[in-house]
Design a protein around this motif. Structure first.
Motif, PDB file in Angstrom:
ATOM      1  N   ILE A  14       0.870  -1.171   0.000  1.00 24.97           N
ATOM      2  CA  ILE A  14       0.000   0.000   0.000  1.00 24.97           C
ATOM      3  C   ILE A  14       0.907   1.221   0.000  1.00 24.97           C
ATOM      4  CG2 ILE A  14      -1.803   1.257   1.237  1.00 24.97           C
ATOM      5  CD1 ILE A  14      -2.503  -1.499   2.570  1.00 24.97           C
ATOM      6  N   VAL A  15       0.803   2.009  -1.060  1.00 22.61           N
ATOM      7  CA  VAL A  15       1.623   3.207  -1.206  1.00 22.61           C
ATOM      8  C   VAL A  15       0.788   4.407  -0.783  1.00 22.61           C
ATOM      9  CG1 VAL A  15       2.927   4.643  -2.825  1.00 22.61           C
ATOM     10  CG2 VAL A  15       2.836   2.151  -3.159  1.00 22.61           C
ATOM     11  N   CYS A  16       1.319   5.192   0.158  1.00 24.71           N
ATOM     12  CA  CYS A  16       0.569   6.366   0.604  1.00 24.71           C
ATOM     13  C   CYS A  16       1.434   7.610   0.463  1.00 24.71           C
ATOM     14  CB  CYS A  16       0.059   6.191   2.031  1.00 24.71           C
ATOM     15  SG  CYS A  16       1.229   5.590   3.231  1.00 24.71           S
ATOM     16  N   ALA A  17       0.787   8.699   0.055  1.00 16.27           N
ATOM     17  CA  ALA A  17       1.483   9.961  -0.150  1.00 16.27           C
ATOM     18  C   ALA A  17       0.588  11.095   0.320  1.00 16.27           C
ATOM     19  CB  ALA A  17       1.828  10.146  -1.624  1.00 16.27           C
ATOM     20  N   GLY A  18       1.212  12.131   0.868  1.00 15.61           N
ATOM     21  CA  GLY A  18       0.456  13.307   1.297  1.00 15.61           C
ATOM     22  C   GLY A  18       0.303  13.373   2.799  1.00 15.61           C
ATOM     23  N   ASP A  19      -0.764  14.055   3.226  1.00 18.45           N
ATOM     24  CA  ASP A  19      -1.047  14.283   4.637  1.00 18.45           C
ATOM     25  C   ASP A  19      -2.096  13.293   5.133  1.00 18.45           C
ATOM     26  OD1 ASP A  19       0.617  16.449   4.355  1.00 18.45           O
ATOM     27  OD2 ASP A  19      -0.973  17.955   4.446  1.00 18.45           O
ATOM     28  N   PHE A  20      -1.854  12.741   6.332  1.00 21.64           N
ATOM     29  CA  PHE A  20      -2.787  11.784   6.922  1.00 21.64           C
ATOM     30  C   PHE A  20      -3.113  12.196   8.347  1.00 21.64           C
ATOM     31  CE2 PHE A  20      -0.780   9.625   3.462  1.00 21.64           C
ATOM     32  CZ  PHE A  20      -1.836   8.950   2.860  1.00 21.64           C
ATOM     33  N   ASP A  21      -4.389  12.547   8.550  1.00 17.14           N
ATOM     34  CA  ASP A  21      -4.897  12.870   9.873  1.00 17.14           C
ATOM     35  C   ASP A  21      -6.304  12.295   9.978  1.00 17.14           C
ATOM     36  OD1 ASP A  21      -6.684  14.673   8.600  1.00 17.14           O
ATOM     37  OD2 ASP A  21      -5.331  16.365   8.919  1.00 17.14           O
ATOM     38  N   GLN A  22      -7.003  12.611  11.055  1.00 15.68           N
ATOM     39  CA  GLN A  22      -8.314  12.002  11.267  1.00 15.68           C
ATOM     40  C   GLN A  22      -9.305  12.324  10.159  1.00 15.68           C
ATOM     41  OE1 GLN A  22      -9.878  13.334  14.990  1.00 15.68           O
ATOM     42  NE2 GLN A  22     -10.279  15.405  14.279  1.00 15.68           N
ATOM     43  N   ASP A  23      -9.121  13.431   9.464  1.00 14.10           N
ATOM     44  CA  ASP A  23     -10.039  13.814   8.395  1.00 14.10           C
ATOM     45  C   ASP A  23      -9.681  13.210   7.043  1.00 14.10           C
ATOM     46  OD1 ASP A  23     -11.554  15.429  10.153  1.00 14.10           O
ATOM     47  OD2 ASP A  23     -10.162  17.102   9.866  1.00 14.10           O
ATOM     48  N   THR A  24      -8.445  12.706   6.897  1.00 11.72           N
ATOM     49  CA  THR A  24      -8.002  12.239   5.580  1.00 11.72           C
ATOM     50  C   THR A  24      -7.536  10.784   5.599  1.00 11.72           C
ATOM     51  OG1 THR A  24      -5.745  13.036   5.967  1.00 11.72           O
ATOM     52  CG2 THR A  24      -7.276  14.568   4.891  1.00 11.72           C
ATOM     53  N   LEU A  25      -7.786  10.086   6.681  1.00  7.17           N
ATOM     54  CA  LEU A  25      -7.246   8.732   6.845  1.00  7.17           C
ATOM     55  C   LEU A  25      -8.124   7.633   6.250  1.00  7.17           C
ATOM     56  CD1 LEU A  25      -4.730   7.479   8.245  1.00  7.17           C
ATOM     57  CD2 LEU A  25      -6.231   6.969  10.168  1.00  7.17           C
ATOM     58  N   ALA A  26      -9.341   7.949   5.857  1.00 12.26           N
ATOM     59  CA  ALA A  26     -10.334   6.931   5.486  1.00 12.26           C
ATOM     60  C   ALA A  26      -9.848   5.962   4.402  1.00 12.26           C
ATOM     61  CB  ALA A  26     -11.632   7.594   5.064  1.00 12.26           C
ATOM     62  N   LEU A  27      -9.275   6.470   3.320  1.00 11.19           N
ATOM     63  CA  LEU A  27      -8.848   5.578   2.230  1.00 11.19           C
ATOM     64  C   LEU A  27      -7.723   4.644   2.671  1.00 11.19           C
ATOM     65  CD1 LEU A  27      -8.898   7.936  -0.889  1.00 11.19           C
ATOM     66  CD2 LEU A  27     -10.474   6.058  -0.363  1.00 11.19           C
ATOM     67  N   LEU A  28      -6.774   5.173   3.423  1.00 15.27           N
ATOM     68  CA  LEU A  28      -5.672   4.349   3.909  1.00 15.27           C
ATOM     69  C   LEU A  28      -6.181   3.318   4.909  1.00 15.27           C
ATOM     70  CD1 LEU A  28      -2.699   3.654   3.960  1.00 15.27           C
ATOM     71  CD2 LEU A  28      -2.376   5.459   5.673  1.00 15.27           C
ATOM     72  N   ASP A  29      -7.065   3.736   5.786  1.00 13.64           N
ATOM     73  CA  ASP A  29      -7.648   2.823   6.770  1.00 13.64           C
ATOM     74  C   ASP A  29      -8.382   1.684   6.061  1.00 13.64           C
ATOM     75  OD1 ASP A  29      -8.650   1.607   9.045  1.00 13.64           O
ATOM     76  OD2 ASP A  29      -9.832   3.320   9.688  1.00 13.64           O
ATOM     77  N   GLN A  30      -9.149   2.014   5.049  1.00 15.41           N
ATOM     78  CA  GLN A  30      -9.888   1.005   4.286  1.00 15.41           C
ATOM     79  C   GLN A  30      -8.940   0.028   3.602  1.00 15.41           C
ATOM     80  OE1 GLN A  30     -12.122   2.471   0.864  1.00 15.41           O
ATOM     81  NE2 GLN A  30     -13.746   0.997   1.311  1.00 15.41           N
ATOM     82  N   ALA A  31      -7.888   0.536   2.970  1.00 14.59           N
ATOM     83  CA  ALA A  31      -6.924  -0.329   2.282  1.00 14.59           C
ATOM     84  C   ALA A  31      -6.226  -1.262   3.266  1.00 14.59           C
ATOM     85  CB  ALA A  31      -5.901   0.516   1.526  1.00 14.59           C
ATOM     86  N   CYS A  32      -5.837  -0.736   4.425  1.00 20.63           N
ATOM     87  CA  CYS A  32      -5.156  -1.557   5.428  1.00 20.63           C
ATOM     88  C   CYS A  32      -6.091  -2.601   6.028  1.00 20.63           C
ATOM     89  CB  CYS A  32      -4.576  -0.665   6.529  1.00 20.63           C
ATOM     90  SG  CYS A  32      -3.141   0.290   6.019  1.00 20.63           S
ATOM     91  N   THR A  33      -7.316  -2.205   6.312  1.00 21.24           N
ATOM     92  CA  THR A  33      -8.296  -3.134   6.887  1.00 21.24           C
ATOM     93  C   THR A  33      -8.599  -4.270   5.922  1.00 21.24           C
ATOM     94  OG1 THR A  33      -9.250  -1.371   8.241  1.00 21.24           O
ATOM     95  CG2 THR A  33     -10.608  -3.322   7.871  1.00 21.24           C
ATOM     96  N   HIS A  34      -8.746  -3.945   4.639  1.00 21.87           N
ATOM     97  CA  HIS A  34      -8.979  -4.998   3.638  1.00 21.87           C
ATOM     98  C   HIS A  34      -7.802  -5.964   3.581  1.00 21.87           C
ATOM     99  CE1 HIS A  34     -12.316  -2.509   2.143  1.00 21.87           C
ATOM    100  NE2 HIS A  34     -12.780  -3.651   1.688  1.00 21.87           N
ATOM    101  N   ALA A  35      -6.604  -5.437   3.645  1.00 21.96           N
ATOM    102  CA  ALA A  35      -5.411  -6.295   3.621  1.00 21.96           C
ATOM    103  C   ALA A  35      -5.374  -7.190   4.851  1.00 21.96           C
ATOM    104  CB  ALA A  35      -4.145  -5.445   3.537  1.00 21.96           C
ATOM    105  N   ALA A  36      -5.668  -6.621   6.016  1.00 25.27           N
ATOM    106  CA  ALA A  36      -5.637  -7.394   7.261  1.00 25.27           C
ATOM    107  C   ALA A  36      -6.716  -8.472   7.285  1.00 25.27           C
ATOM    108  CB  ALA A  36      -5.794  -6.460   8.458  1.00 25.27           C
ATOM    109  N   ASP A  37      -7.837  -8.204   6.640  1.00 26.44           N
ATOM    110  CA  ASP A  37      -8.949  -9.158   6.623  1.00 26.44           C
ATOM    111  C   ASP A  37      -8.786 -10.249   5.570  1.00 26.44           C
ATOM    112  OD1 ASP A  37     -10.153  -7.793   8.682  1.00 26.44           O
ATOM    113  OD2 ASP A  37     -11.579  -6.717   7.403  1.00 26.44           O
ATOM    114  N   ASP A  38      -7.831 -10.090   4.670  1.00 25.25           N
ATOM    115  CA  ASP A  38      -7.626 -11.051   3.583  1.00 25.25           C
ATOM    116  C   ASP A  38      -6.683 -12.159   4.068  1.00 25.25           C
ATOM    117  OD1 ASP A  38      -6.845 -12.464   1.297  1.00 25.25           O
ATOM    118  OD2 ASP A  38      -6.899 -10.662   0.035  1.00 25.25           O
ATOM    119  N   PRO A  39      -7.188 -13.396   4.200  1.00 24.91           N
ATOM    120  CA  PRO A  39      -6.338 -14.486   4.684  1.00 24.91           C
ATOM    121  C   PRO A  39      -5.193 -14.846   3.736  1.00 24.91           C
ATOM    122  CG  PRO A  39      -8.462 -15.332   3.995  1.00 24.91           C
ATOM    123  CD  PRO A  39      -8.543 -13.842   3.908  1.00 24.91           C
TER     124      PRO A  39
END
Length: 109
Positions: A17-42
């Motif tokens: 997962i490649v991330c670029a830019g600023d990440f805070d509580q208002d902008t974290l949603a896409l990264l959170d979703q990508a990480c959660t999907h990866a963690a949930d994938d066996p």
């Protein structure tokens, strides 16, 4: 810097997962979703988070990284930018967070 989250095609059970830019509580949603999907994938045995282009990260991103660290599959691909490194050092998370120089080195860990 415009925020960007890209998920590269899996190779040998490694999701990058490649991330670029600023990440805070208002902008974290896409990264959170990508990480959660990866963690949930066996089929994903390693999650590589490329942070080389992160311009800013706050405690929200730190919390996400700690949650992913608890999966036992997270590796950061660096070099870690100065501001993110400061946050990891301040919270002493860097000491327990596997980090490699570049995506290919992170895949190999």
């Amino acid at each position: 810097m415009e925020q960007q989250v890209r998920v590269l095609p899996d190779e040998d059970g490694v999701r990058v997962i490649v991330c670029a830019g600023d990440f805070d509580q208002d902008t974290l949603a896409l990264l959170d979703q990508a990480c959660t999907h990866a963690a949930d994938d066996p089929g994903v045995r390693r999650i590589v988070l490329d942070v080389t282009q992160v311009a800013f990260a706050d405690s929200s991103m730190l919390n996400l990284m700690v949650r992913m660290l608890h999966t036992g599959r997270l590796v950061l691909a660096g070099p870690v930018p100065e501001q993110l490194g400061w946050l990891l050092d301040l919270t002493q998370v860097r000491a327990v967070l596997p980090t490699a120089d570049g995506i290919e080195a992170a895949r190999a860990l």
